[in-house]
Design a protein around this motif. Structure first.
Motif, mmCIF file in Angstrom:
data_model
loop_
_atom_site.group_PDB
_atom_site.id
_atom_site.type_symbol
_atom_site.label_atom_id
_atom_site.label_comp_id
_atom_site.label_asym_id
_atom_site.label_seq_id
_atom_site.Cartn_x
_atom_site.Cartn_y
_atom_site.Cartn_z
ATOM 1 N N PHE A 172 -2.054 5.831 7.362
ATOM 2 C CA PHE A 172 -3.307 6.123 6.666
ATOM 3 C C PHE A 172 -3.429 7.644 6.626
ATOM 4 O O PHE A 172 -3.383 8.292 7.666
ATOM 5 N N ILE A 204 -4.537 8.840 0.098
ATOM 6 C CA ILE A 204 -5.794 8.455 -0.549
ATOM 7 C C ILE A 204 -6.023 9.325 -1.785
ATOM 8 O O ILE A 204 -6.428 8.838 -2.852
ATOM 9 N N ASP A 237 -11.906 3.861 6.051
ATOM 10 C CA ASP A 237 -12.211 2.499 5.583
ATOM 11 C C ASP A 237 -10.974 1.613 5.738
ATOM 12 O O ASP A 237 -11.054 0.481 6.229
ATOM 13 N N GLU A 238 -9.825 2.147 5.325
ATOM 14 C CA GLU A 238 -8.568 1.393 5.409
ATOM 15 C C GLU A 238 -8.201 1.114 6.866
ATOM 16 O O GLU A 238 -7.759 0.014 7.210
ATOM 17 N N ASP A 281 -10.464 -1.590 8.340
ATOM 18 C CA ASP A 281 -10.070 -2.894 7.823
ATOM 19 C C ASP A 281 -8.836 -3.402 8.565
ATOM 20 O O ASP A 281 -8.745 -4.590 8.910
#
Length: 264
Positions: free
Chosen positions: A62, A67, A91-92, A95
């Motif tokens: 990430f 992004i 956010d990723e 999750d």
């Protein structure tokens, strides 16, 4: 029980549990803005995060620049949209955490608000997110486990990760020091930071595997590892390959002596 031996024994137990079920463990590391360069009281911005499955080696990453690429934001203007991009990256991550409830998380010194899970959660809250927090019982600080297992000076100096890699002839190409990460962040070299994060999570995984297999080279003496108590000294001997052979031979000799004694 000797405190040194007690800590060593508990650390070996942790490593044994990892060795027996590596598919249940994830290794995480991340890079961020240097907290030494922040003078307005805010927490460091996060640039990249890597999570590696210990068993398969599959790595999930990430990062700010990934992004930005998804959103069509050029690298040279990332800084102007940093909060928005950081929020999307976290956010990723959240999750992923939510979908990984069965795993335990192995990390290197990710313990506090300066650098660690509390810092990640706090950044997400600052960006108006609600963090999915990992229970402390599922967090394993491998840096502390190694210190408990091998003693305070196990790496032979600081920074411990780099010194340990050198002791074990492991490549640390692409790894940035804390100072190097600060320089890269200031220069907006987000790809370079991400490559360092990926390399570090890979090397931490290798360190864990070698420690589990009792193949990790350290700068510790046997007394530093086991302590001075009779129980710890026995444990130290038991870990030597020749002790098992000696014990077997003594057992055979004792058996022959007893057999001869009973024959009279």
């Amino acid at each position: 029980m000797d405190v040194r031996y007690k800590r060593h024994k508990q650390a070996r137990k942790t490593l044994k549990e990892i060795e027996e079920s590596p598919r249940d463990y994830l290794v995480i590391h991340y890079s961020c803005e240097s907290f030494y360069d922040i003078h307005d009281g805010r927490t460091p911005r996060i640039t990249s995060i890597a999570v590696r499955e210990l068993d398969s080696g599959q790595t999930h990453s990430f990062s700010i620049h990934k992004i930005a690429e998804k959103q069509g934001v050029p690298l040279d203007v990332i800084n102007g949209k940093y909060d928005e991009l950081e929020k999307a990256m976290l956010d990723e991550l959240m999750d992923f955490i939510q979908k990984s409830t069965k795993f335990k998380w192995v990390h290197w010194n990710m313990r506090d608000i300066n650098y660690g899970f509390p810092a990640i959660y706090h950044r997400y809250e600052v960006l108006n997110g609600t963090p999915c927090k990992i229970d402390d019982s599922r967090l394993i600080d491998i840096a502390r486990v190694l210190k408990d297992c091998y003693g305070e000076g196990y790496a032979g100096g600081h920074p411990r990760m780099q010194k340990l890699l050198e002791l074990n002839d492991m490549s640390h190409r692409e790894l940035l020091s804390g100072k190097g990460e600060a320089v890269a962040f200031s220069a907006h070299e987000y790809v370079k930071l991400h490559q360092s994060t990926l390399r570090k999570v890979n090397e931490i995984s290798n360190i864990v595997t070698m420690a589990c297999e009792n193949k990790l080279k350290t700068a510790s003496s046997l007394i530093e590892i086991y302590g001075w108590s009779p129980q710890s000294l026995y444990e130290m001997l038991r870990d030597r390959w020749w002790f098992a052979i000696l014990a077997f031979m003594l057992g055979v000799v004792a058996g022959l002596v007893l057999e001869k004694a009973w024959s009279f």
